[in-house]
Each structure stands twice: as structure tokens, then as C-alpha cells.
Design a protein around this motif. Structure first.
Motif, PDB file in Angstrom:
ATOM      1  N   GLY A 261       0.793  -1.232   0.000  1.00 20.10           N
ATOM      2  CA  GLY A 261       0.000   0.000   0.000  1.00 20.10           C
ATOM      3  C   GLY A 261       0.826   1.284   0.000  1.00 20.10           C
ATOM      4  O   GLY A 261       2.037   1.276   0.248  1.00 20.10           O
ATOM      5  N   MET A 262       0.137   2.384  -0.293  1.00 17.07           N
ATOM      6  CA  MET A 262       0.808   3.683  -0.457  1.00 17.07           C
ATOM      7  C   MET A 262       1.435   4.176   0.846  1.00 17.07           C
ATOM      8  O   MET A 262       2.562   4.673   0.866  1.00 17.07           O
ATOM      9  CB  MET A 262      -0.204   4.710  -0.988  1.00 17.07           C
ATOM     10  CG  MET A 262       0.398   6.019  -1.440  1.00 17.07           C
ATOM     11  SD  MET A 262       1.465   5.824  -2.890  1.00 17.07           S
ATOM     12  CE  MET A 262       0.281   5.924  -4.231  1.00 17.07           C
ATOM     13  N   ASP A 263       0.698   4.033   1.961  1.00 18.18           N
ATOM     14  CA  ASP A 263       1.243   4.570   3.219  1.00 18.18           C
ATOM     15  C   ASP A 263       2.526   3.840   3.604  1.00 18.18           C
ATOM     16  O   ASP A 263       3.440   4.427   4.174  1.00 18.18           O
ATOM     17  CB  ASP A 263       0.207   4.460   4.353  1.00 18.18           C
ATOM     18  CG  ASP A 263      -0.068   3.022   4.734  1.00 18.18           C
ATOM     19  OD1 ASP A 263      -0.591   2.275   3.887  1.00 18.18           O
ATOM     20  OD2 ASP A 263       0.271   2.626   5.875  1.00 18.18           O
ATOM     21  N   TRP A 264       2.603   2.568   3.239  1.00 17.31           N
ATOM     22  CA  TRP A 264       3.800   1.783   3.585  1.00 17.31           C
ATOM     23  C   TRP A 264       4.986   2.216   2.734  1.00 17.31           C
ATOM     24  O   TRP A 264       6.107   2.332   3.220  1.00 17.31           O
ATOM     25  CB  TRP A 264       3.507   0.292   3.387  1.00 17.31           C
ATOM     26  CG  TRP A 264       4.538  -0.596   4.006  1.00 17.31           C
ATOM     27  CD1 TRP A 264       4.780  -0.795   5.334  1.00 17.31           C
ATOM     28  CD2 TRP A 264       5.492  -1.415   3.303  1.00 17.31           C
ATOM     29  NE1 TRP A 264       5.808  -1.686   5.501  1.00 17.31           N
ATOM     30  CE2 TRP A 264       6.263  -2.093   4.274  1.00 17.31           C
ATOM     31  CE3 TRP A 264       5.754  -1.655   1.960  1.00 17.31           C
ATOM     32  CZ2 TRP A 264       7.287  -2.979   3.944  1.00 17.31           C
ATOM     33  CZ3 TRP A 264       6.768  -2.544   1.625  1.00 17.31           C
ATOM     34  CH2 TRP A 264       7.517  -3.199   2.610  1.00 17.31           C
ATOM     35  N   MET A 265       4.720   2.494   1.462  1.00 18.92           N
ATOM     36  CA  MET A 265       5.800   3.021   0.616  1.00 18.92           C
ATOM     37  C   MET A 265       6.255   4.360   1.190  1.00 18.92           C
ATOM     38  O   MET A 265       7.458   4.600   1.354  1.00 18.92           O
ATOM     39  CB  MET A 265       5.321   3.168  -0.832  1.00 18.92           C
ATOM     40  CG  MET A 265       6.388   3.666  -1.790  1.00 18.92           C
ATOM     41  SD  MET A 265       6.461   5.456  -1.898  1.00 18.92           S
ATOM     42  CE  MET A 265       5.350   5.768  -3.269  1.00 18.92           C
ATOM     43  N   TYR A 266       5.302   5.243   1.518  1.00 16.59           N
ATOM     44  CA  TYR A 266       5.667   6.546   2.088  1.00 16.59           C
ATOM     45  C   TYR A 266       6.522   6.347   3.349  1.00 16.59           C
ATOM     46  O   TYR A 266       7.531   7.015   3.550  1.00 16.59           O
ATOM     47  CB  TYR A 266       4.403   7.341   2.471  1.00 16.59           C
ATOM     48  CG  TYR A 266       3.695   8.066   1.320  1.00 16.59           C
ATOM     49  CD1 TYR A 266       3.943   7.760  -0.008  1.00 16.59           C
ATOM     50  CD2 TYR A 266       2.752   9.063   1.606  1.00 16.59           C
ATOM     51  CE1 TYR A 266       3.267   8.412  -1.033  1.00 16.59           C
ATOM     52  CE2 TYR A 266       2.079   9.731   0.582  1.00 16.59           C
ATOM     53  CZ  TYR A 266       2.332   9.397  -0.735  1.00 16.59           C
ATOM     54  OH  TYR A 266       1.661  10.058  -1.734  1.00 16.59           O
ATOM     55  N   ALA A 267       6.075   5.412   4.196  1.00 16.80           N
ATOM     56  CA  ALA A 267       6.765   5.194   5.477  1.00 16.80           C
ATOM     57  C   ALA A 267       8.189   4.696   5.289  1.00 16.80           C
ATOM     58  O   ALA A 267       9.021   4.814   6.195  1.00 16.80           O
ATOM     59  CB  ALA A 267       5.967   4.212   6.333  1.00 16.80           C
ATOM     60  N   ASN A 268       8.480   4.151   4.092  1.00 16.41           N
ATOM     61  CA  ASN A 268       9.836   3.681   3.813  1.00 16.41           C
ATOM     62  C   ASN A 268      10.673   4.730   3.092  1.00 16.41           C
ATOM     63  O   ASN A 268      11.752   4.433   2.586  1.00 16.41           O
ATOM     64  CB  ASN A 268       9.786   2.377   3.007  1.00 16.41           C
ATOM     65  CG  ASN A 268       9.503   1.199   3.920  1.00 16.41           C
ATOM     66  OD1 ASN A 268      10.405   0.712   4.611  1.00 16.41           O
ATOM     67  ND2 ASN A 268       8.251   0.787   4.001  1.00 16.41           N
TER      68      ASN A 268
END
Ligand SMILES: NC(=O)c1ccc[n+]([C@@H]2O[C@H](COP(=O)([O-])OP(=O)(O)OC[C@H]3O[C@@H](n4cnc5c(N)ncnc54)[C@H](O)[C@@H]3O)[C@@H](O)[C@H]2O)c1
Ligand SMILES: CC(C)(O)[C@@H](O)C(=O)O
Ligand SMILES: [Mg+2]
Ligand SMILES: [Mg+2]
Length: 349
Positions: A261-268
Motif C-alpha cells: 500500500g501507499m502509506d507503507w511506501m511513504y513510510a519507507n
């Protein structure tokens, strides 16, 4: 059929667990499936069906490149590979996988072999939904069903060979035999779908035409081109502009989005990147929203279908498309991309 909660909305889905391949084989054990057309979906669906153990033949024009491709893929002329009409005659299920424009021209030859109890299968809601423009109106005594893989036929085959599966939508437009639903689900499992989600012919074609013109293909190229241009106009080199626009997205960040998901990519990514992305995604949404609304309206009015029919029915449509693809390939951005791809370490092994 299972009920699954998609972000708060409950929908019908069918998975391989509740409808295993053994059940699909049982449902279709007396059927001859003819895959008509051997372009992009034809090879993926027919080879997956064959490898899954179904009774499948291919119908294709002789003396064409794709006939030769079918032979190279192991289909045997006179045994499992036939001219279109011969395959339609032998079939109990006709999978109509010619290009959407070609389906219009070839329809009379297919229609005459649609005798009572057969099934007509599409991978797009196009032909039947826009029947006032395509003239495709199936006889009332056949099943009319759809499995629409949500991705390229190339990916359908590749994922199948990896033991994975591309998701497909399914729909029944006409149930003449009382078996249309079990036939369509069995075919969906047979062609290698990961799971199946329910739709209608109309909803499939409206969403599919919007998606491919929008974020999946049209909009993504448009937004790439705009950012690349701004970077180049401000003195950035082609390699830097391409890396910051495309390469990092496809190689590093989109796989992370796909995974979790997008939030996980952002969080990385860095907190600096997160701050900026969280601030800027809404202005981009607002800027593109009117274009998406216009696009959907054009699809719903049938104008996009008509444009596709008109241009893809011309004798030289393939040359024209190839010319436009060449222009894209030869643009500075995608030429820079070719060099960037050649530098990936795994390419030099
Ligand atoms: N390309 C995809 O990955 C994809 C994905 C999902 C759904 N679909 C749908 O699947 C269907 C098939 O699409 P495709 O992209 O595989 O098709 P395609 O454009 O690759 O063409 C398929 C076949 O049509 C044949 N053909 C073209 N004109 C013909 C004519 N006048 N007479 C006889 N044969 C002719 C070609 O030889 C080819 O074998 C379409 O309904 C499409 O919307 C395609
Ligand atoms: C692969 C796509 C874009 O999903 C399909 O809809 C097509 O038309 O090829
Ligand atoms: Mg499509
Ligand atoms: Mg699609």
C-alpha cells in the motif's frame, strides 16, 4: 462465492480455494473451448487453459504472423489449430479474443456457429455493451459470459508460470442454459485468474476504458512527460530527469506500493519526502479531477468506443499505431530510459 469487505463495501468474490481447479475441470469436462484470436490475450488464456488440462483449440486466420506464433507455441494445425470458422463450429464455448474492432468485422462468421446451448465468452464488455455501434447481438439461446483479466495477456501467462495469478472480473449477460454462472467461474479459474470479482458488462467496459486511458496508461505517461519537461527546462540532465520521474518509481517505489500500500511506501521514504508527498498529492488530485470526469463522460457517451472502432477498423491501423509508438519510443525521455535500463546491473550478467 465468498463475501469480502473492500474498504467497507461488501462484494462477491470467488477464489481458487472455494472453486478449485478440479471443480472447474469437472464443470467443463464435456466442453470444447475455442480461443478465437492469438494476439495478446489469446496466447495467455489458451496456453493456461491447456496447461490446466482443459480441452482447448485455437481459431486464427491462416497466413498471418499470429498463426505462425500459435504453431511455434505448440498448437497443431488440423488438430488443435484451425481457421476461425472451423474452430467456432467445433466449439461448445467460443472465447472471442479478436481485437475489439476485428470482432465487429468477423461477427457474422462467428454468429452462424452460435447454436443453442453454446456459450459466447468475451474478455471485455465492449462488443455487447456498445451493440448499437458494434452490431454484436448474440442469439437468445446461448450463454453470454465474460472473464476480463485485469492486466496484459503477457502478465496473465507470466504470473501463471510463476504459480501466481492475475485477478479477473466476471459477468453473465445471458443465461440460456442455466449453467452460465458455473461455466464462467470455471473458465475464470481455468485461464489462470488469481481471484474473480463480480461485475456487469457495462461496468467492466466503462471502468476498463477509463483505467487504461487514465492512471494505468494515459495519465501516467502524461504526468511523466510533464515532470520530465519541467526538470529538463530547469537544467537537469536526461539521466537525472528520467531517474527522478520513472526509474525510481518502477524499480523501487511501485513494488513497495504493490506489496503493502501507499502509506507503507511513504513510510519507507524519508520524513522529508513524506511531508512533501502528503502535502502535494491533493493539488495533483484536484488538477486532474476535471480531466478524469471528462474522460468518464466520454466513455459513458460511447465516444471513446466509437473513436477506437473508427481508427482500429482502418486497413492501416497497425502501421499508424506503430508509428505513434515509435514517436513515444524516440522521445528524449524514453531514449534516456533505454540507456538507463541498459545500465541495470542485472542486464549485464
Ligand atoms: N491485450 C490485453 O492484454 C487485454 C487485456 C484484457 C482484455 N483484453 C480484451 O481481450 C480481447 C482481445 O484483445 P487482444 O489485445 O488480445 O487483441 P489483439 O489486438 O492482440 O488481436 C487479437 C487477434 O485478432 C486478430 N485480428 C485482427 N484483425 C482481424 C480481422 N480483421 N480478422 C481476423 N482476425 C483479426 C489478430 O490477428 C490477433 O490474432 C479484446 O476484447 C480486449 O479488449 C485485452
Ligand atoms: C491490459 C489492459 C490495459 O488492462 C486491457 O484493458 C487492454 O485493453 O489491453
Ligand atoms: Mg482494455
Ligand atoms: Mg484492462
Amino acid at each position: 462465492m465468498a463475501k469480502m469487505n473492500f474498504g467497507g463495501v461488501v462484494e462477491n468474490v470467488t477464489t481458487r480455494e472455494e472453486f478449485p481447479l478440479s471443480k472447474a475441470l469437472e464443470v467443463l469436462k464435456n466442453e470444447t473451448i475455442a480461443v478465437i484470436g492469438y494476439g495478446v490475450q489469446g496466447p495467455g488464456q489458451s496456453l493456461n487453459l491447456k496447461d490446466n488440462g482443459f480441452n482447448v483449440i485455437v481459431g486464427q486466420r491462416k497466413n498471418s504472423k499470429t498463426w505462425d506464433k500459435a504453431v511455434a507455441d505448440g498448437w497443431v494445425p488440423g488438430k488443435t489449430l484451425f481457421e476461425i470458422e472451423e474452430a467456432c463450429e467445433k466449439a461448445t464455448i467460443i472465447q472471442y479474443l479478436l481485437s475489439d474492432a476485428a470482432q465487429i468485422a468477423v461477427w457474422p462468421s462467428v454468429k452462424k456457429h452460435l447454436t443453442a446451448g453454446k456459450a459466447l465468452y468475451f474478455s471485455h464488455g465492449f462488443g455487447a455493451t456498445y451493440s448499437d455501434r458494434t452490431g454484436i447481438v448474440p442469439p437468445k439461446d446461448v450463454d453470454v459470459i465474460m472473464i476480463a483479466p485485469k492486466g496484459s495477456g503477457t502478465s496473465l501467462r507470466r504470473l501463471f508460470l510463476e504459480g501466481r495469478g492475475l485477478n479477473s472480473s466476471y459477468a453473465v449477460l445471458q443465461d440460456a442454459t442455466g449453467r452460465a454462472m458455473e461455466r464462467v467461474i470455471a473458465l475464470g479459474i481455468g485461464v489462470g485468474s488469481g481471484y474473480l470479482f463480480e461485475t456487469t458488462f457495462k461496468r467492466e467496459v466503462y471502468s476498463d476504458l477509463t483505467g487504461e486511458r487514465g492512471t494505468l496508461m494515459g495519465a501516467i505517461q502524461g504526468i511523466f512527460a510533464a515532470q520530465y519537461q519541467v526538470l529538463r527546462e530547469n537544467g537537469h540532465t536526461p539521466s537525472e530527469a528520467f531517474n527522478e520521474t520513472v526509474e525510481e518509481l518502477t524499480q523501487s517505489l511501485m513494488p513497495l506500493v504493490g506489496e503493502n500500500g501507499m502509506d507503507w511506501m511513504y513510510a519507507n521514504c524519508s520524513t522529508t519526502a513524506q511531508r512533501g508527498a502528503l502535502d502535494w498529492w491533493k493539488p495533483f488530485r484536484d488538477a486532474t479531477l476535471p480531466v478524469f470526469k471528462k474522460l468518464y463522460a466520454e466513455v459513458a457517451a460511447g465516444n471513446e468506443a466509437q473513436r477506437s472502432i473508427d481508427s482500429n477498423s482502418k486497413p492501416d491501423y497497425r502501421e499508424k499505431l506503430n508509428q505513434e509508438l515509435k514517436e513515444l519510443r524516440e522521445s528524449e525521455m524514453w531514449q534516456a530510459g533505454a540507456t538507463v535500463r541498459s545500465l541495470r546491473p542485472e542486464r549485464n550478467k
